[in-house]
Design a protein around this motif. Structure first.
Motif, PDB file in Angstrom:
ATOM      1  N   ASN A   1       0.328  37.978 -13.906  1.00 25.36           N
ATOM      2  CA  ASN A   1       1.815  37.377 -13.590  1.00 25.36           C
ATOM      3  C   ASN A   1       1.587  36.439 -12.224  1.00 25.36           C
TER       4      ASN A   1
ATOM      5  N   SER B   1       3.539  34.729 -19.867  1.00 26.89           N
ATOM      6  CA  SER B   1       2.639  35.181 -20.783  1.00 26.89           C
ATOM      7  C   SER B   1       1.866  34.416 -21.739  1.00 26.89           C
ATOM      8  N   GLN B   2       2.773  33.178 -21.931  1.00 26.59           N
ATOM      9  CA  GLN B   2       2.189  32.150 -22.673  1.00 26.59           C
ATOM     10  C   GLN B   2       0.828  31.219 -22.301  1.00 26.59           C
TER      11      GLN B   2
ATOM     12  N   LEU C   1      14.446  28.592 -27.143  1.00 26.13           N
ATOM     13  CA  LEU C   1      14.421  29.862 -26.397  1.00 26.13           C
ATOM     14  C   LEU C   1      15.728  29.957 -25.481  1.00 26.13           C
TER      15      LEU C   1
ATOM     16  N   GLY D   1      13.228  39.822 -18.636  1.00 30.28           N
ATOM     17  CA  GLY D   1      11.852  39.981 -19.212  1.00 30.28           C
ATOM     18  C   GLY D   1      11.815  38.279 -19.687  1.00 30.28           C
ATOM     19  N   LYS D   2      12.254  37.416 -19.384  1.00 34.40           N
ATOM     20  CA  LYS D   2      12.266  35.915 -19.987  1.00 34.40           C
ATOM     21  C   LYS D   2      11.075  35.607 -18.957  1.00 34.40           C
ATOM     22  N   TYR D   3      11.277  35.658 -17.856  1.00 31.27           N
ATOM     23  CA  TYR D   3      10.247  35.194 -16.929  1.00 31.27           C
ATOM     24  C   TYR D   3       8.578  35.882 -17.447  1.00 31.27           C
ATOM     25  N   GLU D   4       8.571  37.018 -17.692  1.00 30.71           N
ATOM     26  CA  GLU D   4       7.188  37.613 -18.041  1.00 30.71           C
ATOM     27  C   GLU D   4       6.835  36.839 -19.573  1.00 30.71           C
ATOM     28  N   GLU D   5       7.896  36.639 -20.616  1.00 34.72           N
ATOM     29  CA  GLU D   5       7.575  36.169 -21.728  1.00 34.72           C
ATOM     30  C   GLU D   5       7.036  34.709 -21.651  1.00 34.72           C
ATOM     31  N   ILE D   6       7.665  33.725 -20.687  1.00 38.58           N
ATOM     32  CA  ILE D   6       7.391  32.491 -20.330  1.00 38.58           C
ATOM     33  C   ILE D   6       5.859  32.449 -19.982  1.00 38.58           C
TER      34      ILE D   6
ATOM     35  N   ASP E   1       9.494  25.236 -19.366  1.00 38.77           N
ATOM     36  CA  ASP E   1      10.284  26.428 -19.915  1.00 38.77           C
ATOM     37  C   ASP E   1      10.980  27.203 -18.895  1.00 38.77           C
TER      38      ASP E   1
END
Length: 270
Positions: A266, A260-261, A19, A253-258, A75
C-alpha cells in the motif's frame, strides 16, 4: 530485495471510465441527476473534472497499447471525479509545463505524481497526500557509485526536467543532463549514457522489471515525498471536495483496489 511494484498489465482508460462512471452513489459529493455538480463553478468545463499528468511516468501515467492514457494516477483521478459528481478526463502535458497550464486554466487539477514542496506551494494549493514515495539513485551494475554520498561534481546525473530531483541533485553536482521523462532518463542510463539517474523509487523498479533495463538502485532513499493533487490557489471548495473524495475512496476500498493493480504494498501509507 522484495519487489515493491507489480508487473503492469495495460489498463485502458475505458476500464477506468467503467470503474468510475458518474452514477447514483449516495455518498458522492456531486449533485442529483440532471442538476449538475456543485463543483461546476470551479471547473474549466461544466460536468467535467479535467486533470493533468505527463503520460510518461509509468506505472503512474503512461500510454497503453491502445493509445490511451492509463496508470495509477489516471485511475485515482477518475475515482476522484466520480466522487465529485463529474466526468473525469485526463489531460497529457509535459511535466515542466504542468503548473503553468493549471494557472492558465487549461485543466482543473494536477494528478501527476507531484510532490509537495515549499516552492510549489507558492503557486498552487495541495490536497492531502494520496501516496508516499521517495527519491532513489540508479546506476549501472558496473558502477563504483554506492549511494548519494559518492556523487560529486565529476558525476553526471540525469534527471527529468521540472522535477524535485533536478533541484535536489544540485547539492551534489551541477552536471545534470535533463529529459522530458524519467523513463527516458533511465533508458539512457541503461544504454551507457550518464553515470546515474535520480527518480522515484517505484518508477525505477517497475521500469527495470518491465523493460529489462540493465541498471540497479543503490543506497537508501534520498528523501521521502508526499504526493498530492494540486489545484489553483484559493479554490478552497474544490480542494475540500478533493480531500473528501480521497477520504471516501479510502473508506470504500476503491483506493486499495486501484493500488493493488499496480503495487504489492500500500503506497498510500507513510
Amino acid at each position: 530485495m522484495k519487489a515493491f511494484v507489480k508487473s503492469i498489465l495495460p489498463v485502458s482508460l475505458g476500464a477506468a471510465l467503467l470503474l468510475s462512471a458518474c452514477g447514483d452513489n449516495d455518498d458522492s459529493a456531486g449533485g442529483e441527476d440532471g442538476e449538475g455538480s456543485e463543483y461546476d463553478e470551479h471547473t474549466v468545463e461544466d460536468g467535467k473534472f479535467i486533470f493533468a499528468l505527463s503520460g510518461e511516468y509509468r506505472p503512474f501515467s503512461y500510454i497503453n497499447e491502445n493509445g490511451e492514457l492509463a496508470g495509477f494516477d489516471v485511475d485515482i483521478g477518475m475515482a476522484i471525479a466520480e466522487e465529485l459528481g463529474l466526468e473525469g478526463e485526463p489531460y497529457q502535458i509535459a511535466f515542466n509545463s504542468i503548473i503553468l497550464g493549471l494557472q492558465d486554466e487549461r485543466y482543473d487539477a494536477i494528478i501527476g505524481s507531484m510532490g509537495i514542496t515549499e516552492e510549489r506551494q507558492e503557486t498552487v494549493d495541495f490536497s492531502d497526500p494520496y501516496y508516499y514515495s521517495g527519491a532513489q539513485l540508479y546506476v549501472r551494475p558496473d558502477s563504483d557509485i554506492n549511494g548519494i554520498d559518492d556523487v560529486d561534481e565529476n558525476t553526471e546525473v540525469a534527471v527529468a526536467e521540472g522535477t524535485t530531483y533536478h533541484s535536489m541533485i544540485q547539492d551534489y553536482t551541477t552536471n545534470t543532463p535533463t529529459y522530458d521523462s524519467d523513463v527516458v532518463a533511465l533508458q539512457a542510463l541503461s544504454q551507457g549514457r550518464h553515470d546515474a539517474v535520480i527518480t522515484d523509487r517505484l518508477v525505477g523498479l517497475i521500469n527495470i522489471e518491465d523493460q529489462g533495463l540493465d541498471i540497479q538502485m543503490v543506497g537508501e532513499l534520498i528523501d521521502t515525498e508526499r504526493i498530492a493533487v494540486a489545484v489553483r490557489q484559493n479554490e478552497d471548495d474544490l480542494l475540500e471536495g478533493i480531500n473528501q473524495a480521497l477520504e471516501n475512496i479510502r473508506e470504500s476500498g476503491k483506493y486499495e483496489e486501484i493500488n493493488s493493480q499496480y503495487f504489492d504494498e500500500n503506497i498510500g501509507e507513510e
